[in-house]
Design a protein around this motif. Structure first.
Motif, short mmCIF file in Angstrom:
data_model
loop_
_atom_site.label_atom_id
_atom_site.label_comp_id
_atom_site.label_asym_id
_atom_site.label_seq_id
_atom_site.Cartn_x
_atom_site.Cartn_y
_atom_site.Cartn_z
N VAL A 218 -2.76 -9.29 -8.69
CA VAL A 218 -2.56 -8.18 -7.74
C VAL A 218 -3.16 -6.90 -8.35
O VAL A 218 -2.74 -6.48 -9.43
N PRO A 219 -4.14 -6.28 -7.71
CA PRO A 219 -4.75 -5.06 -8.26
C PRO A 219 -3.71 -3.93 -8.38
O PRO A 219 -2.78 -3.84 -7.58
N ARG A 220 -3.92 -3.09 -9.37
CA ARG A 220 -3.00 -1.94 -9.55
C ARG A 220 -3.06 -0.99 -8.35
O ARG A 220 -2.06 -0.36 -8.01
N GLN A 221 -4.24 -0.89 -7.75
CA GLN A 221 -4.35 -0.03 -6.57
C GLN A 221 -3.48 -0.54 -5.43
O GLN A 221 -2.86 0.24 -4.71
N ARG A 222 -3.41 -1.88 -5.31
CA ARG A 222 -2.56 -2.47 -4.26
C ARG A 222 -1.09 -2.18 -4.54
O ARG A 222 -0.31 -1.89 -3.62
#
Length: 278
Positions: A218-222
């Motif tokens: 899961v991307p940090r931006q998400r």
């Protein structure tokens, strides 16, 4: 769906933190709303106090004697638009009473006192006959015959003088309102910092969960987007009771606030009917 469960699971383990965050948002909204409502009421009262008494002139006798009912009758028979204004000063807590004659004010039409006559309804304004009865109890009273500034052609024996309804507000009122605006911003800043501190504490406690989500791809931006969405949803839920409580708070503090305005500017007396809270 997995992200939603991951975010909700934290508050299942720490319900007190969710309650604290919601309480901070409600408190922030309540305090800011309360101060804002009171500030708006003060600003509207100052504006109404100016508009309701736009015709700042009254007729006096040139011989220096106080005017009376006979003078009012003589002026009206001479075609001069005048309206009686009987001020009666009572000791606290009753305070000042002002007797007016709405029918006499009708000659002003849609200007001056005529435009503000509808707002001069209710305490401290009474029908002038009732105020006259109170004056018989020994309270100090004074009768004014209000008129418009353009009434320069008066019968012999009468002259026009400026009529001051209360102490001028001027820069003092502007400073007072500016301080209220500053107080509103200060309350918003302090409560915002409280919300931020509680929210940052929750993020610190969830650091391990976020790291695990990041390892699962899961991307940090998400994760940041979900945190923002979480705060927005919680704020949307808590703002409504905060607004309601803020209006109630302003209502409870309104009487004392009105007395402060009355003491500083004599505004509560002349501001007209109280506006309903949102």
């Amino acid at each position: 769906m997995m992200l939603a469960r991951a975010f909700v699971s934290h508050y299942r383990r720490h319900p007190i933190q969710l309650l604290a965050l919601a309480l901070m948002i409600v408190l922030a909204t309540m305090l800011w709303t309360g101060v804002t409502v009171l500030t708006d009421q003060a600003r509207n009262s100052l504006l109404q106090s100016e508009n309701a008494v736009a015709a700042r002139a009254h007729v006096i006798r040139s011989d220096g004697r106080p005017v009376g009912v006979d003078d009012f009758a003589a002026l009206r028979m001479a075609g001069v638009c005048v309206a009686p204004w009987l001020e009666l000063q009572r000791p606290p807590p009753e305070g000042r009473v002002i007797g007016i004659d709405p029918l006499a004010m009708g000659c002003f039409g849609d200007t001056g006192l005529g435009s503000g006559a509808d707002t001069l309804d209710g305490a401290p304004f009474l029908d002038i006959s009732e105020a006259a009865e109170l004056s018989k109890e020994g309270y100090g009273s004074r009768l004014y015959l209000l008129t418009r500034d353009e009434n320069r052609d008066l019968p012999t024996g009468y002259i026009l003088r400026e009529f001051s309804m209360g102490p001028p507000t001027g820069e003092l009122a502007d400073s007072f309102l500016l301080n209220l605006d500053a107080l509103s911003l200060l309350v918003l800043l302090i409560t915002g910092l409280l919300v931020r501190s509680v929210h940052r504490l929750g993020i610190a406690q969830r650091h391990g969960s976020f790291s695990l989500l990041h390892r699962f791809g899961v991307p940090r931006q998400r994760i940041t987007q979900w945190l923002t969405l979480e705060l927005l949803v919680l704020t949307g839920i808590c703002v409504v009771p905060g607004l309601w409580l803020g209006a109630k708070l302003a209502g409870m503090l309104g009487s004392g606030f009105g007395q402060a305005l009355d003491s500083l500017f004599d505004v509560a007396v002349y501001a007209g009917a109280e506006e309903a809270l949102p």
